[in-house]
Design a protein around this motif. Sequence first.
Motif, PDB file in Angstrom:
ATOM      1  N   PRO A  40       0.794  -1.235   0.000  1.00 16.14           N
ATOM      2  CA  PRO A  40       0.000   0.000   0.000  1.00 16.14           C
ATOM      3  C   PRO A  40       0.829   1.290   0.000  1.00 16.14           C
ATOM      4  CG  PRO A  40      -0.901  -1.564   1.580  1.00 16.14           C
ATOM      5  CD  PRO A  40       0.422  -2.110   1.138  1.00 16.14           C
ATOM      6  N   LEU A  41       2.014   1.274   0.580  1.00 15.25           N
ATOM      7  CA  LEU A  41       2.897   2.458   0.636  1.00 15.25           C
ATOM      8  C   LEU A  41       2.288   3.596   1.457  1.00 15.25           C
ATOM      9  CD1 LEU A  41       4.100   2.609  -3.105  1.00 15.25           C
ATOM     10  CD2 LEU A  41       5.066   1.279  -1.207  1.00 15.25           C
ATOM     11  N   ARG A  42       1.535   3.251   2.496  1.00 18.27           N
ATOM     12  CA  ARG A  42       0.853   4.275   3.307  1.00 18.27           C
ATOM     13  C   ARG A  42       1.483   4.482   4.670  1.00 18.27           C
ATOM     14  NH1 ARG A  42      -0.923   7.694   0.203  1.00 18.27           N
ATOM     15  NH2 ARG A  42       0.947   6.808  -0.753  1.00 18.27           N
ATOM     16  N   GLY A  43       2.353   3.587   5.103  1.00 16.94           N
ATOM     17  CA  GLY A  43       2.980   3.688   6.422  1.00 16.94           C
ATOM     18  C   GLY A  43       3.549   2.331   6.766  1.00 16.94           C
ATOM     19  N   LEU A  44       4.692   2.284   7.441  1.00 15.04           N
ATOM     20  CA  LEU A  44       5.350   1.007   7.678  1.00 15.04           C
ATOM     21  C   LEU A  44       4.452   0.037   8.429  1.00 15.04           C
ATOM     22  CD1 LEU A  44       7.851  -0.794   7.584  1.00 15.04           C
ATOM     23  CD2 LEU A  44       8.576   0.247   9.745  1.00 15.04           C
ATOM     24  N   HIS A  45       3.839   0.468   9.521  1.00 16.85           N
ATOM     25  CA  HIS A  45       3.017  -0.451  10.313  1.00 16.85           C
ATOM     26  C   HIS A  45       1.743  -0.838   9.559  1.00 16.85           C
ATOM     27  CE1 HIS A  45       5.174   1.275  14.089  1.00 16.85           C
ATOM     28  NE2 HIS A  45       5.898   0.373  13.471  1.00 16.85           N
ATOM     29  N   HIS A  46       1.149   0.120   8.867  1.00 15.98           N
ATOM     30  CA  HIS A  46      -0.025  -0.182   8.042  1.00 15.98           C
ATOM     31  C   HIS A  46       0.330  -1.203   6.966  1.00 15.98           C
ATOM     32  CE1 HIS A  46      -2.619   0.416   4.500  1.00 15.98           C
ATOM     33  NE2 HIS A  46      -3.576   0.711   5.365  1.00 15.98           N
ATOM     34  N   ASP A  47       1.428  -0.969   6.273  1.00 19.02           N
ATOM     35  CA  ASP A  47       1.814  -1.851   5.173  1.00 19.02           C
ATOM     36  C   ASP A  47       2.186  -3.240   5.674  1.00 19.02           C
ATOM     37  OD1 ASP A  47       1.432   0.433   3.660  1.00 19.02           O
ATOM     38  OD2 ASP A  47       3.573   0.866   3.454  1.00 19.02           O
ATOM     39  N   ALA A  48       2.849  -3.308   6.827  1.00 22.69           N
ATOM     40  CA  ALA A  48       3.209  -4.604   7.393  1.00 22.69           C
ATOM     41  C   ALA A  48       1.971  -5.392   7.823  1.00 22.69           C
ATOM     42  CB  ALA A  48       4.157  -4.422   8.575  1.00 22.69           C
ATOM     43  N   GLU A  49       0.999  -4.703   8.407  1.00 21.97           N
ATOM     44  CA  GLU A  49      -0.248  -5.381   8.791  1.00 21.97           C
ATOM     45  C   GLU A  49      -0.973  -5.901   7.561  1.00 21.97           C
ATOM     46  OE1 GLU A  49      -1.467  -6.330  11.664  1.00 21.97           O
ATOM     47  OE2 GLU A  49       0.337  -5.580  12.648  1.00 21.97           O
ATOM     48  N   TYR A  50      -0.960  -5.123   6.497  1.00 17.12           N
ATOM     49  CA  TYR A  50      -1.581  -5.574   5.248  1.00 17.12           C
ATOM     50  C   TYR A  50      -0.879  -6.829   4.741  1.00 17.12           C
ATOM     51  CZ  TYR A  50      -2.953  -5.810   0.376  1.00 17.12           C
ATOM     52  OH  TYR A  50      -3.407  -6.250  -0.840  1.00 17.12           O
ATOM     53  N   LEU A  51       0.455  -6.813   4.754  1.00 18.38           N
ATOM     54  CA  LEU A  51       1.189  -7.978   4.265  1.00 18.38           C
ATOM     55  C   LEU A  51       0.930  -9.191   5.147  1.00 18.38           C
ATOM     56  CD1 LEU A  51       3.159  -9.255   2.311  1.00 18.38           C
ATOM     57  CD2 LEU A  51       5.044  -8.315   3.669  1.00 18.38           C
ATOM     58  N   ARG A  52       0.836  -9.001   6.455  1.00 18.02           N
ATOM     59  CA  ARG A  52       0.514 -10.132   7.334  1.00 18.02           C
ATOM     60  C   ARG A  52      -0.846 -10.734   6.968  1.00 18.02           C
ATOM     61  NH1 ARG A  52       2.224  -6.718  11.715  1.00 18.02           N
ATOM     62  NH2 ARG A  52       4.359  -7.195  12.311  1.00 18.02           N
ATOM     63  N   ALA A  53      -1.804  -9.884   6.626  1.00 10.64           N
ATOM     64  CA  ALA A  53      -3.118 -10.385   6.221  1.00 10.64           C
ATOM     65  C   ALA A  53      -3.016 -11.205   4.936  1.00 10.64           C
ATOM     66  CB  ALA A  53      -4.084  -9.213   6.038  1.00 10.64           C
ATOM     67  N   VAL A  54      -2.162 -10.775   4.025  1.00 18.71           N
ATOM     68  CA  VAL A  54      -1.937 -11.552   2.805  1.00 18.71           C
ATOM     69  C   VAL A  54      -1.298 -12.892   3.141  1.00 18.71           C
ATOM     70  CG1 VAL A  54      -0.651 -11.620   0.632  1.00 18.71           C
ATOM     71  CG2 VAL A  54      -1.775  -9.501   1.336  1.00 18.71           C
ATOM     72  N   LEU A  55      -0.289 -12.872   3.999  1.00 16.61           N
ATOM     73  CA  LEU A  55       0.408 -14.102   4.355  1.00 16.61           C
ATOM     74  C   LEU A  55      -0.529 -15.114   5.010  1.00 16.61           C
ATOM     75  CD1 LEU A  55       3.746 -12.630   5.793  1.00 16.61           C
ATOM     76  CD2 LEU A  55       3.313 -13.520   3.495  1.00 16.61           C
ATOM     77  N   ALA A  56      -1.509 -14.617   5.743  1.00 15.54           N
ATOM     78  CA  ALA A  56      -2.440 -15.513   6.433  1.00 15.54           C
ATOM     79  C   ALA A  56      -3.305 -16.309   5.465  1.00 15.54           C
ATOM     80  CB  ALA A  56      -3.327 -14.703   7.380  1.00 15.54           C
ATOM     81  N   THR A  57      -3.377 -15.881   4.228  1.00 17.66           N
ATOM     82  CA  THR A  57      -4.198 -16.589   3.234  1.00 17.66           C
ATOM     83  C   THR A  57      -3.407 -17.639   2.462  1.00 17.66           C
ATOM     84  OG1 THR A  57      -3.751 -15.070   1.377  1.00 17.66           O
ATOM     85  CG2 THR A  57      -5.508 -14.451   2.922  1.00 17.66           C
TER      86      THR A  57
END
Length: 239
Positions: A40-57
Motif C-alpha cells: 500500500p505504501l501508506r505507512g510502515l506499520h499499516h503496510d506490514a499489517e496488510y502484508l501479514r493479512a496476505v500471508l495468512a491466506t
Amino acid sequence: MSKPTIVLVHGAFADASSSWNTIARNLIGQGWPVLAAANPLRGLHHDAEYLRAVLATIPGPVLLVGHSYGGAVVTQAATGVASVTGLVYIAAFAPDEGETAGALDEKFGGAAQRVSQARPLPGPADPQGPPNIELSIDPAQFHAVFAPDTDPETAALLATTQRPLALTAMLEPVDAPAWKTLPTHYALATNDQMIPVAGQRFMADRMNATTIEVPTGHAAMFGAPDALTDFIISAGQAG
C-alpha cells in the motif's frame, strides 16, 4: 519438503507488476508458486499489517522477498509469522529495532531527498506526527536515479505510473526485526543511487546475510532478472 510460496514485495515509487513481472515469470516457469503483493505504501506499520493479512491466506511455507522500502515492510511483517522460512532483500532497507528507513537513507546519502517531490495528502495532519504528505520521484530524474538499467522509453513509462510513498512510511521505526530470527539473503546493487552500495553492505553484514552483487542500479530486477531469480531460488531451497 514442499516449495515455499515466494511472496514478492515491491518498494516505493513502483508497483507489483512493473517491479516483478520478469522475475515472477521466471519463477513460475521453474515451478515455484509466486504471489506479487500490492504494497500500500501508506505507512510502515499499516503496510506490514496488510502484508501479514496476505500471508495468512497462503497455505504452507513462505519466502519473503523485498525490494527497496519493501525490505523494511518484510522486516516488520515477518516477525512472529510461523510460515515465513526466510527473507530476501534486493537493494533494500533492512532496519534494526527502533530504526527507520528514513534514518538509513539519511545515514548513507541516498538520492531520495534530492529527487523527491512532495504533495499534500487529504485529511487533517497529526500535530504530533510528520507532515501529511506523500513523495514521488521527479520524472525528469527517474531514469538516472531509479531505473538506469531500462531504456529511456521504459523509464518514462515507469515514472509516469509510479506510486507515491507516504512520508510516514520512512519515519516509522521497526519494532522487532524478523531478520534476527530468520535466514537472510541480500542482493547488493553496486550502481545504486537510491540506496548506495555502502549502505546495502552495512545492512547485509549486520544481518550476516548470504550475499551476491549485481552490477545494476536501484531497480535491479530490470538489470539482472536471471541472476536474481537464481538467488531467490537458492534462498527458497535453503529454507
